[in-house]
Motif scaffolding. Structure first.
Motif, PDB file in Angstrom:
ATOM      1  N   ILE A  22       0.881  -1.172   0.000  1.00  0.00           N
ATOM      2  CA  ILE A  22       0.000   0.000   0.000  1.00  0.00           C
ATOM      3  C   ILE A  22       0.916   1.219   0.000  1.00  0.00           C
ATOM      4  O   ILE A  22       1.750   1.370   0.893  1.00  0.00           O
ATOM      5  N   SER A  24      -0.068   4.478  -0.097  1.00  0.00           N
ATOM      6  CA  SER A  24      -0.612   5.645   0.595  1.00  0.00           C
ATOM      7  C   SER A  24      -0.388   5.511   2.105  1.00  0.00           C
ATOM      8  O   SER A  24      -0.233   4.401   2.625  1.00  0.00           O
ATOM      9  N   PRO A  25      -0.374   6.634   2.815  1.00  0.00           N
ATOM     10  CA  PRO A  25      -0.204   6.572   4.273  1.00  0.00           C
ATOM     11  C   PRO A  25      -1.342   5.796   4.937  1.00  0.00           C
ATOM     12  O   PRO A  25      -2.489   5.836   4.492  1.00  0.00           O
ATOM     13  N   ILE A  26      -0.999   5.088   5.987  1.00  0.00           N
ATOM     14  CA  ILE A  26      -1.952   4.334   6.799  1.00  0.00           C
ATOM     15  C   ILE A  26      -1.713   4.793   8.235  1.00  0.00           C
ATOM     16  O   ILE A  26      -0.557   5.010   8.610  1.00  0.00           O
ATOM     17  N   GLY A  32       3.165   4.106   4.131  1.00  0.00           N
ATOM     18  CA  GLY A  32       2.480   2.978   3.514  1.00  0.00           C
ATOM     19  C   GLY A  32       2.979   1.658   4.065  1.00  0.00           C
ATOM     20  O   GLY A  32       3.612   1.608   5.130  1.00  0.00           O
ATOM     21  N   CYS A  39       0.020  -5.226   8.236  1.00  0.00           N
ATOM     22  CA  CYS A  39      -0.385  -3.859   8.547  1.00  0.00           C
ATOM     23  C   CYS A  39      -0.383  -3.713  10.068  1.00  0.00           C
ATOM     24  O   CYS A  39      -0.814  -4.611  10.798  1.00  0.00           O
ATOM     25  N   GLU A  55     -10.688   6.679   9.558  1.00  0.00           N
ATOM     26  CA  GLU A  55      -9.240   6.624   9.342  1.00  0.00           C
ATOM     27  C   GLU A  55      -8.826   5.502   8.393  1.00  0.00           C
ATOM     28  O   GLU A  55      -7.698   5.481   7.918  1.00  0.00           O
ATOM     29  N   ARG A  56      -9.724   4.562   8.142  1.00  0.00           N
ATOM     30  CA  ARG A  56      -9.381   3.443   7.267  1.00  0.00           C
ATOM     31  C   ARG A  56      -9.140   3.965   5.850  1.00  0.00           C
ATOM     32  O   ARG A  56      -9.962   4.673   5.287  1.00  0.00           O
ATOM     33  N   PRO A  57      -7.981   3.630   5.273  1.00  0.00           N
ATOM     34  CA  PRO A  57      -7.652   4.138   3.938  1.00  0.00           C
ATOM     35  C   PRO A  57      -8.662   3.694   2.878  1.00  0.00           C
ATOM     36  O   PRO A  57      -9.227   2.602   2.951  1.00  0.00           O
ATOM     37  N   GLU A  58      -8.853   4.541   1.897  1.00  0.00           N
ATOM     38  CA  GLU A  58      -9.800   4.259   0.807  1.00  0.00           C
ATOM     39  C   GLU A  58      -9.431   2.971   0.072  1.00  0.00           C
ATOM     40  O   GLU A  58     -10.300   2.205  -0.311  1.00  0.00           O
ATOM     41  N   CYS A  60      -8.232   0.323   1.266  1.00  0.00           N
ATOM     42  CA  CYS A  60      -8.730  -0.796   2.067  1.00  0.00           C
ATOM     43  C   CYS A  60     -10.252  -0.906   1.972  1.00  0.00           C
ATOM     44  O   CYS A  60     -10.792  -2.011   1.869  1.00  0.00           O
ATOM     45  N   ASN A  61     -10.924   0.236   1.995  1.00  0.00           N
ATOM     46  CA  ASN A  61     -12.382   0.230   1.863  1.00  0.00           C
ATOM     47  C   ASN A  61     -12.819  -0.337   0.520  1.00  0.00           C
ATOM     48  O   ASN A  61     -13.861  -0.976   0.420  1.00  0.00           O
TER      49      ASN A  61
END
Length: 91
Positions: A22, A24-26, A32, A39, A55-58, A60-61
């Motif tokens: 990933i 993007s920042p988590i 990432g 994770c 807060e859950r990254p897009e 992951c959604n």
């Protein structure tokens, strides 16, 4: 890419929180997550501690369970997602 015919993932699998990278920042992982690394938000029971949170990254959604990947157990899911990660790496 992923098939939505499976409504829910296998409880305690966690493969989608380990195998893929990933970029993007988590929360807790500002740079990432590298492929194959758990994770930081994956609990000891392999549940996402951010599930349902803003807060859950897009990324992951948007990741949905797939019948071909998620219906044959956690080890199979991890193996398949690891394979897919390896063949999609941009060099």
């Amino acid at each position: 890419m992923l098939n939505e015919s499976v409504q829910v993932c296998e409880v305690g699998c966690g493969a989608c929180c380990i195998a893929p990278s990933i970029t993007s920042p988590i929360p807790g992982m500002p740079n990432g997550k590298p492929a194959g690394v758990r994770c930081i938000n994956l609990t000891v029971n392999n549940h996402c501690s951010l599930f349902g949170s803003n807060e859950r990254p897009e990324i992951c959604n948007n990741f949905k369970p797939d019948v071909e990947i998620c219906s044959k157990g956690a080890l199979n899911a991890l193996s398949q997602l690891t394979f897919l990660e390896k063949i999609t790496i941009v060099k």
